[in-house]
Design a protein around this motif. Sequence first.
Motif, short mmCIF file in Angstrom:
data_model
loop_
_atom_site.label_atom_id
_atom_site.label_comp_id
_atom_site.label_asym_id
_atom_site.label_seq_id
_atom_site.Cartn_x
_atom_site.Cartn_y
_atom_site.Cartn_z
N LEU A 44 0.90 -0.57 -0.86
CA LEU A 44 -0.01 -0.15 0.17
C LEU A 44 1.14 1.48 0.08
O LEU A 44 1.53 0.64 1.06
CB LEU A 44 -1.29 0.16 1.15
N LYS A 45 0.85 1.91 -1.15
CA LYS A 45 1.88 3.25 -0.99
C LYS A 45 1.52 4.09 -0.64
O LYS A 45 0.18 4.07 0.46
CB LYS A 45 1.66 2.92 -2.41
N PRO A 46 3.04 5.08 -0.83
CA PRO A 46 2.41 6.27 0.68
C PRO A 46 1.46 7.47 0.25
O PRO A 46 0.46 8.02 1.09
CB PRO A 46 3.31 7.36 0.32
N CYS A 47 0.46 6.76 -0.76
CA CYS A 47 -0.86 7.92 -1.58
C CYS A 47 -2.17 7.42 -1.14
O CYS A 47 -2.90 8.22 -0.51
CB CYS A 47 -1.10 7.96 -2.95
N THR A 48 -2.14 5.97 -0.62
CA THR A 48 -2.69 5.26 0.15
C THR A 48 -2.94 5.40 1.24
O THR A 48 -4.13 6.31 2.36
CB THR A 48 -2.53 3.99 0.32
N ILE A 49 -1.68 5.67 2.55
CA ILE A 49 -1.72 5.99 3.48
C ILE A 49 -2.18 7.87 4.08
O ILE A 49 -3.15 7.98 5.07
CB ILE A 49 -0.75 5.89 4.05
N GLN A 50 -1.72 8.17 2.63
CA GLN A 50 -1.97 9.86 3.17
C GLN A 50 -3.17 10.38 2.94
O GLN A 50 -3.78 11.22 2.96
CB GLN A 50 -1.14 10.98 1.65
N ARG A 51 -3.96 9.14 2.34
CA ARG A 51 -5.48 9.40 1.77
C ARG A 51 -6.64 8.81 2.40
O ARG A 51 -7.45 8.69 2.39
CB ARG A 51 -5.72 8.93 0.14
N TRP A 111 9.36 2.06 6.52
CA TRP A 111 9.52 3.33 5.91
C TRP A 111 10.85 2.49 5.13
O TRP A 111 11.85 1.81 5.21
CB TRP A 111 9.84 4.22 6.85
N LEU A 112 11.22 2.72 3.58
CA LEU A 112 11.58 2.56 2.41
C LEU A 112 12.20 3.12 2.42
O LEU A 112 12.46 4.23 2.06
CB LEU A 112 10.94 2.17 1.41
N THR A 113 13.35 2.56 2.28
CA THR A 113 14.84 3.13 2.26
C THR A 113 15.41 3.20 0.62
O THR A 113 14.65 2.19 -0.32
CB THR A 113 16.47 2.60 2.92
N ASP A 114 16.43 4.11 0.39
CA ASP A 114 17.00 4.00 -0.91
C ASP A 114 17.17 2.65 -1.69
O ASP A 114 16.72 2.46 -2.49
CB ASP A 114 17.37 5.51 -1.27
N ASN A 115 18.19 2.44 -0.46
CA ASN A 115 18.54 0.54 -1.30
C ASN A 115 17.61 -0.26 -1.72
O ASN A 115 17.22 -0.62 -2.34
CB ASN A 115 19.41 0.70 -0.05
N ILE A 116 16.43 -0.30 -0.87
CA ILE A 116 15.17 -1.62 -1.34
C ILE A 116 14.68 -1.30 -1.84
O ILE A 116 14.31 -1.70 -3.21
CB ILE A 116 14.64 -2.01 0.12
N ALA A 118 8.59 9.34 -4.22
CA ALA A 118 7.16 9.18 -3.64
C ALA A 118 6.59 7.95 -3.16
O ALA A 118 5.68 8.31 -2.17
CB ALA A 118 6.43 9.15 -4.93
N MET A 119 8.07 6.95 -2.76
CA MET A 119 7.94 5.95 -2.15
C MET A 119 8.13 6.04 -0.75
O MET A 119 7.78 5.34 0.07
CB MET A 119 8.45 4.56 -3.26
N SER A 120 8.91 7.29 -0.25
CA SER A 120 9.15 7.48 0.61
C SER A 120 8.77 8.55 1.41
O SER A 120 9.60 8.97 2.55
CB SER A 120 11.17 6.94 0.62
N VAL A 121 7.96 8.97 1.11
CA VAL A 121 7.26 10.50 1.98
C VAL A 121 6.83 9.68 2.90
O VAL A 121 6.54 10.61 4.29
CB VAL A 121 6.58 10.78 1.06
N CYS A 122 6.61 8.78 3.22
CA CYS A 122 6.15 8.36 4.23
C CYS A 122 6.36 6.65 4.85
O CYS A 122 6.76 5.94 3.35
CB CYS A 122 4.35 8.52 4.44
N PRO A 123 5.55 6.21 5.91
CA PRO A 123 6.75 4.70 5.47
C PRO A 123 4.92 3.46 4.48
O PRO A 123 3.50 4.79 4.22
CB PRO A 123 5.59 4.52 7.16
N VAL A 124 4.75 2.68 4.07
CA VAL A 124 3.95 2.05 3.42
C VAL A 124 3.90 0.35 4.42
O VAL A 124 4.55 0.80 5.65
CB VAL A 124 4.75 1.15 2.06
N ILE A 125 2.88 0.43 3.60
CA ILE A 125 2.23 -1.29 4.76
C ILE A 125 2.16 -2.59 3.22
O ILE A 125 1.89 -2.12 2.30
CB ILE A 125 0.42 -1.01 5.15
N VAL A 126 3.11 -3.57 3.58
CA VAL A 126 3.27 -4.38 2.69
C VAL A 126 2.56 -5.15 3.63
O VAL A 126 2.14 -6.17 4.69
CB VAL A 126 5.12 -4.75 2.88
#
Length: 151
Positions: free
Chosen positions: A8-15, A39-44, A64-72
């Motif tokens: 679930l990408k940051p846009c999903t969490i933010q919205r 929280w996704l790192t640049d490496n991953i 965009a994928m690291s503006v906030c945590p995601v849910i995997v």
Amino acid sequence: MEKTLVILKPCTIQRGLIGEIISRFERKGLQLAGMKMIWLTDNILSEHYAHLKEKPFFQRIKDAMSVCPVIVCCWEGVDAIHVVRQLAGATNGRNAQPGTIRGDFSMSVQENIVHASDSPETAAIELKRFFNDDELFDYRMNNLLATYAND
Ligand code: IDP
């Protein structure tokens, strides 16, 4: 049975759409095998989106994928990889069919609500990328219909 990775990408969490999107997979009949917030790192992200590293938008999607945590999440079921891709819909939310997750919730290519593994090979690699073995669970769902039949 197959297992597949959904992010679930940051846009999903933010919205505020976390529950809404998880409910799509649950209602379809997929079984949740694992879920966590990270929280996704640049490496991953560089590894995860390596197939797009020559694209001009590579850095933009990583940002965009690291503006906030995601849910995997790991969802399990018969043909789960294909079923989840069908539920997600086309990459570009503006082209995705109504009734799909992206078709119903996204007007964007980049901010398209979910990531979903696209093949058995990718699913196996991606699940290993985001989950340790002890974070994925095998269990039996109660057969509620059988219970109701005894009411
Ligand atoms: P998929 O997520 O439907 O499998 P991919 O082609 O693997 O699609 O792209 C991964 C992610 O990169 C997409 O979900 C989307 O967020 C982003 N993306 C793909 N194409 C574009 C583009 O043209 N502009 C901006 N972002 C893009």
